[in-house]
Design a protein around this motif. Structure first.
Motif, PDB file in Angstrom:
ATOM      1  N   ALA A  81      48.177  56.738  58.355  1.00 32.39           N
ATOM      2  CA  ALA A  81      47.097  55.757  58.184  1.00 32.39           C
ATOM      3  C   ALA A  81      46.440  56.032  56.681  1.00 32.39           C
ATOM      4  N   GLY A  82      46.339  57.226  56.309  1.00 34.21           N
ATOM      5  CA  GLY A  82      45.824  57.518  55.051  1.00 34.21           C
ATOM      6  C   GLY A  82      46.618  57.064  53.901  1.00 34.21           C
ATOM      7  N   ILE A  83      47.872  57.253  54.076  1.00 30.55           N
ATOM      8  CA  ILE A  83      48.905  56.636  53.073  1.00 30.55           C
ATOM      9  C   ILE A  83      48.850  55.117  53.055  1.00 30.55           C
ATOM     10  N   MET A  84      48.812  54.780  54.063  1.00 36.30           N
ATOM     11  CA  MET A  84      48.923  53.401  54.229  1.00 36.30           C
ATOM     12  C   MET A  84      47.685  52.512  53.647  1.00 36.30           C
ATOM     13  N   PHE A  85      46.420  53.171  53.591  1.00 36.03           N
ATOM     14  CA  PHE A  85      45.157  52.802  53.373  1.00 36.03           C
ATOM     15  C   PHE A  85      45.104  52.835  51.758  1.00 36.03           C
ATOM     16  N   ALA A  86      45.635  54.089  51.244  1.00 37.95           N
ATOM     17  CA  ALA A  86      45.550  54.488  50.001  1.00 37.95           C
ATOM     18  C   ALA A  86      46.376  53.547  48.987  1.00 37.95           C
TER      19      ALA A  86
ATOM     20  N   THR B 110      44.893  48.154  60.939  1.00 40.30           N
ATOM     21  CA  THR B 110      43.643  48.992  61.157  1.00 40.30           C
ATOM     22  C   THR B 110      43.550  50.112  59.914  1.00 40.30           C
ATOM     23  N   ALA B 111      44.707  50.704  59.547  1.00 40.05           N
ATOM     24  CA  ALA B 111      44.843  51.566  58.379  1.00 40.05           C
ATOM     25  C   ALA B 111      44.513  50.847  57.365  1.00 40.05           C
ATOM     26  N   LYS B 112      44.937  49.665  57.010  1.00 41.36           N
ATOM     27  CA  LYS B 112      44.780  49.051  55.716  1.00 41.36           C
ATOM     28  C   LYS B 112      43.592  48.455  55.564  1.00 41.36           C
ATOM     29  N   GLU B 113      42.536  48.337  56.670  1.00 44.92           N
ATOM     30  CA  GLU B 113      41.219  48.183  56.503  1.00 44.92           C
ATOM     31  C   GLU B 113      40.336  49.227  56.362  1.00 44.92           C
ATOM     32  N   GLY B 114      40.963  50.571  56.462  1.00 42.24           N
ATOM     33  CA  GLY B 114      40.160  51.909  56.232  1.00 42.24           C
ATOM     34  C   GLY B 114      39.386  52.303  57.541  1.00 42.24           C
ATOM     35  N   THR B 115      39.751  51.651  58.726  1.00 31.85           N
ATOM     36  CA  THR B 115      38.930  51.870  59.834  1.00 31.85           C
ATOM     37  C   THR B 115      39.900  52.813  60.741  1.00 31.85           C
ATOM     38  N   GLY B 116      39.111  53.146  61.829  1.00 35.55           N
ATOM     39  CA  GLY B 116      39.847  53.936  62.956  1.00 35.55           C
ATOM     40  C   GLY B 116      40.303  55.229  62.591  1.00 35.55           C
ATOM     41  N   ILE B 117      41.656  55.502  62.562  1.00 35.59           N
ATOM     42  CA  ILE B 117      41.891  56.750  62.230  1.00 35.59           C
ATOM     43  C   ILE B 117      41.959  57.312  60.818  1.00 35.59           C
ATOM     44  N   VAL B 118      41.495  56.411  59.878  1.00 36.85           N
ATOM     45  CA  VAL B 118      41.773  56.837  58.557  1.00 36.85           C
ATOM     46  C   VAL B 118      40.341  57.699  58.100  1.00 36.85           C
ATOM     47  N   ASP B 119      40.698  58.815  57.368  1.00 37.40           N
ATOM     48  CA  ASP B 119      39.622  59.502  57.059  1.00 37.40           C
ATOM     49  C   ASP B 119      38.556  58.779  56.245  1.00 37.40           C
TER      50      ASP B 119
ATOM     51  N   ALA C 130      54.538  51.248  58.514  1.00 35.32           N
ATOM     52  CA  ALA C 130      54.033  49.617  59.333  1.00 35.32           C
ATOM     53  C   ALA C 130      54.932  49.438  60.230  1.00 35.32           C
ATOM     54  N   ASP C 131      56.356  49.398  59.786  1.00 32.11           N
ATOM     55  CA  ASP C 131      57.418  49.185  60.617  1.00 32.11           C
ATOM     56  C   ASP C 131      57.408  49.995  61.820  1.00 32.11           C
ATOM     57  N   LYS C 132      57.191  51.414  61.439  1.00 28.44           N
ATOM     58  CA  LYS C 132      57.196  52.258  62.640  1.00 28.44           C
ATOM     59  C   LYS C 132      56.082  52.342  63.392  1.00 28.44           C
ATOM     60  N   PHE C 133      54.872  52.541  63.099  1.00 33.78           N
ATOM     61  CA  PHE C 133      53.752  52.299  63.860  1.00 33.78           C
ATOM     62  C   PHE C 133      53.200  51.023  64.490  1.00 33.78           C
ATOM     63  N   GLY C 134      53.719  50.153  64.043  1.00 36.70           N
ATOM     64  CA  GLY C 134      53.328  48.821  64.451  1.00 36.70           C
ATOM     65  C   GLY C 134      52.388  47.863  63.679  1.00 36.70           C
ATOM     66  N   SER C 135      51.973  46.803  63.822  1.00 39.89           N
ATOM     67  CA  SER C 135      51.134  46.050  62.986  1.00 39.89           C
ATOM     68  C   SER C 135      49.751  46.201  63.301  1.00 39.89           C
ATOM     69  N   ASP C 136      49.418  46.438  64.633  1.00 39.43           N
ATOM     70  CA  ASP C 136      48.262  46.708  64.765  1.00 39.43           C
ATOM     71  C   ASP C 136      47.620  48.083  64.113  1.00 39.43           C
ATOM     72  N   PHE C 137      48.373  48.918  64.299  1.00 41.34           N
ATOM     73  CA  PHE C 137      48.195  50.360  63.601  1.00 41.34           C
ATOM     74  C   PHE C 137      47.978  50.123  62.214  1.00 41.34           C
ATOM     75  N   ALA C 138      48.874  49.434  61.482  1.00 41.67           N
ATOM     76  CA  ALA C 138      48.990  48.917  60.134  1.00 41.67           C
ATOM     77  C   ALA C 138      47.599  48.217  59.725  1.00 41.67           C
TER      78      ALA C 138
END
Length: 184
Positions: A105-110, A138-147, A128-136
Motif C-alpha cells: 500500500a505504501g509503494i502504491m501511494f508513493a 484505498t492505497a492510492k488515496e493514502g487511507t486504510g493501511i498506508v502508514d 494493483a492487479d495482485k491485491f485488487g482494485s479496492d485495495f489499490a
C-alpha cells in the motif's frame, strides 16, 4: 491453473526487479536532495546572521520540504526491501502478512508523489492487479493501511509556522545566533 500460477510468478519477479531498480534510483535521488537541504540550511544561517528573519523563515520551508522527502525516501526504501525479501508472499496476496500489505500500500501511494522513481508506477500497476482494485484505490488515496507518516511526509501542508520557527531556532543555535520571533 498452472498457467495462472506461472503468470503470477512472472509478475512477482517483475515487481521484484522494478523495486530493485527503484532502490538503486533512490540512492541517486537522495544525493541532490541532501545537497539542497544542506545549502538551504546554510542560507537560513546566513539570512539570520544578516538579520533577515522573515526571509530565513521562508528558506526554512525548503529545509523542511527536503527533509520530509528524505524521510519519505527512507520509508519507501524500507518498503521496497521488505517486498523484495518477501516477494514469494505476493503470489498469494490474500495470505500476505500485515507488513507486506502495508508495504504494498505504501509503494502504491508513493508512486504518485515520487516522480524521481518511475519504477514505482509500474510496480503499482502490478501490485494493483495482485491485491485488487479496492485495495489499490484505498492505497492510492493514502487511507486504510498506508502508514500515516508516509502520507504526511509526501502530501499536505507540512510547513506550519511553528515548524518553521523550530527549524530556524535549531539552525540559529548551531550557528550561535540569537533569534527573536517577537518582531514577526
Amino acid at each position: 491453473m498452472g498457467f495462472f500460477h506461472r503468470n503470477t510468478s512472472k509478475q512477482t519477479s517483475r515487481v521484484k526487479k522494478l523495486l530493485e531498480l527503484a532502490l538503486s534510483r533512490l540512492a541517486m535521488a537522495q544525493r541532490p536532495r541532501l545537497a539542497r537541504k544542506s545549502i538551504s540550511r546554510g542560507d537560513v544561517s546566513q539570512l539570520l546572521a544578516l538579520g533577515h528573519l522573515h526571509r530565513a523563515l521562508l528558506r526554512a520551508e525548503r529545509v523542511i520540504e527536503e527533509d520530509n522527502m528524505l524521510q519519505a525516501f527512507d520509508i519507501i526504501e524500507l518498503y521496497c526491501k521488505r517486498l523484495i525479501e518477501h516477494a514469494a508472499e505476493l503470489d498469494k496476496p490474500q495470505e500476505c502478512s500485515e507488513n507486506i500489505r502495508e508495504a504494498a500500500a505504501g509503494i502504491m501511494f508513493a508512486a504518485r508523489w515520487c516522480s524521481d522513481l518511475p519504477e514505482l508506477l509500474l510496480a503499482r500497476t502490478i501490485l494493483a492487479d495482485k491485491f485488487g482494485s479496492d485495495f489499490a484505490e484505498t492505497a492510492k488515496e493514502g487511507t486504510g493501511i498506508v502508514d500515516p507518516m508516509l502520507v504526511w511526509k509526501l502530501s499536505g501542508d507540512k510547513t506550519t509556522m511553528e515548524l518553521k520557527k523550530k527549524v530556524t531556532k535549531e539552525i540559529a543555535a548551531e550557528s550561535n545566533i540569537l533569534v527573536d520571533f517577537s518582531e514577526l
